[in-house]
Design a protein around this motif. Structure first.
Motif: not given
Ligand code: SAH
Length: 211
Positions: A16, A25-26, A28, A55, A57-58, A77-78, A118-119
């Motif tokens: 990120f 936002q962590v 995996t 979710g 993310g990256t 992702d939101v 990975n929520p």
């Molecule tokens: N799987 C990804 C991110 C894991 S972190 C990776 O490994 O890089 C959790 C992610 O969920 C974040 O990117 C965050 O922006 C997203 N997120 C959190 N709440 C959300 C929601 N209500 N709807 C969609 N995405 C969401």
């Protein structure tokens, strides 16, 4: 693809650019992502299958799924900033054909073979993971592969019962969390995380017939 090659490629995924604590936002860790992806591949839930990464993310899980031969792959992702990072990761990773879009997971449900996720672990906002599990178990025709804190076991077992899903396995995975947010005081900590595999909608006899 050998595991070492998969981990090497996943380790190239950019993190990120400005991780948001409120959205947990962590990224995996590449080793954990490889463990999830290999489990899905081995169970026949990846190759040629439609995949939804909730979710995203990256985009590490979605990109990895595409690298391992998934069919149509979508990440949601939101956070538009995260989606931009994921898009860049997919284009840097030749051969990763993934669609990323911005949206809330609560509205992201659609019928797919396999859900990967990975929520948020609910550390910042209690029950932030609830809508993830509802959408995941309502969307997957075959299986859900997900990470969760080890102390969420009862919560996930309840979700499985509600959605008539079958828990195939719950395995602890190594999860080193590097300091990411200002409230993280140690340089890294190891946290207790499980990889969950749930099958949805089909009996294991059906699955065995497919193999
Ligand atoms: N799987 C990804 C991110 C894991 S972190 C990776 O490994 O890089 C959790 C992610 O969920 C974040 O990117 C965050 O922006 C997203 N997120 C959190 N709440 C959300 C929601 N209500 N709807 C969609 N995405 C969401």
């Amino acid at each position: 693809m050998k595991r070492s090659e998969l981990v090497r490629r996943l380790a190239k995924v950019h993190g990120f650019s400005d991780p948001r604590a409120d959205l947990e936002q962590v990224m995996t860790p590449p080793e954990a992502a490889a463990t999830l992806l290999e489990a899905a591949l081995q169970r026949g839930d990846l190759e040629g299958r439609s995949v939804l990464d909730l979710g995203c993310g990256t985009g590490i899980l979605a990109v990895g799924a595409a690298l391992l031969g998934a069919g149509e792959v979508e990440g949601v992702d939101v956070d538009p900033g995260a989606v931009a990072v994921a898009q860049r990761n997919a284009s840097d990773c030749a051969g990763a054909n993934v669609t990323f879009r911005t949206g809330d997971v609560a509205d992201a449900g659609r019928s797919v073979d396999t859900v990967l996720m990975n929520p948020p672990f609910g550390a910042q906002r209690a029950h932030a993971d609830r809508s993830f599990w509802t959408t995941a178990l309502g969307s997957a025709r075959r299986a859900v592969y997900a990470f969760a804190l080890a102390d969420s076991r009862t919560f996930i077992e309840q979700r499985a019962v509600e959605h008539f899903a079958r828990i195939e396995s719950t395995e602890p995975v190594r999860w080193d969390l590097p300091a990411t947010f200002p409230h993280h005081r140690k340089r890294r900590v190891e946290i207790a995380v499980d990889l969950w595999v749930l099958s949805v909608g089909r009996s294991s006899d059906d699955r065995n017939r497919d193999l």
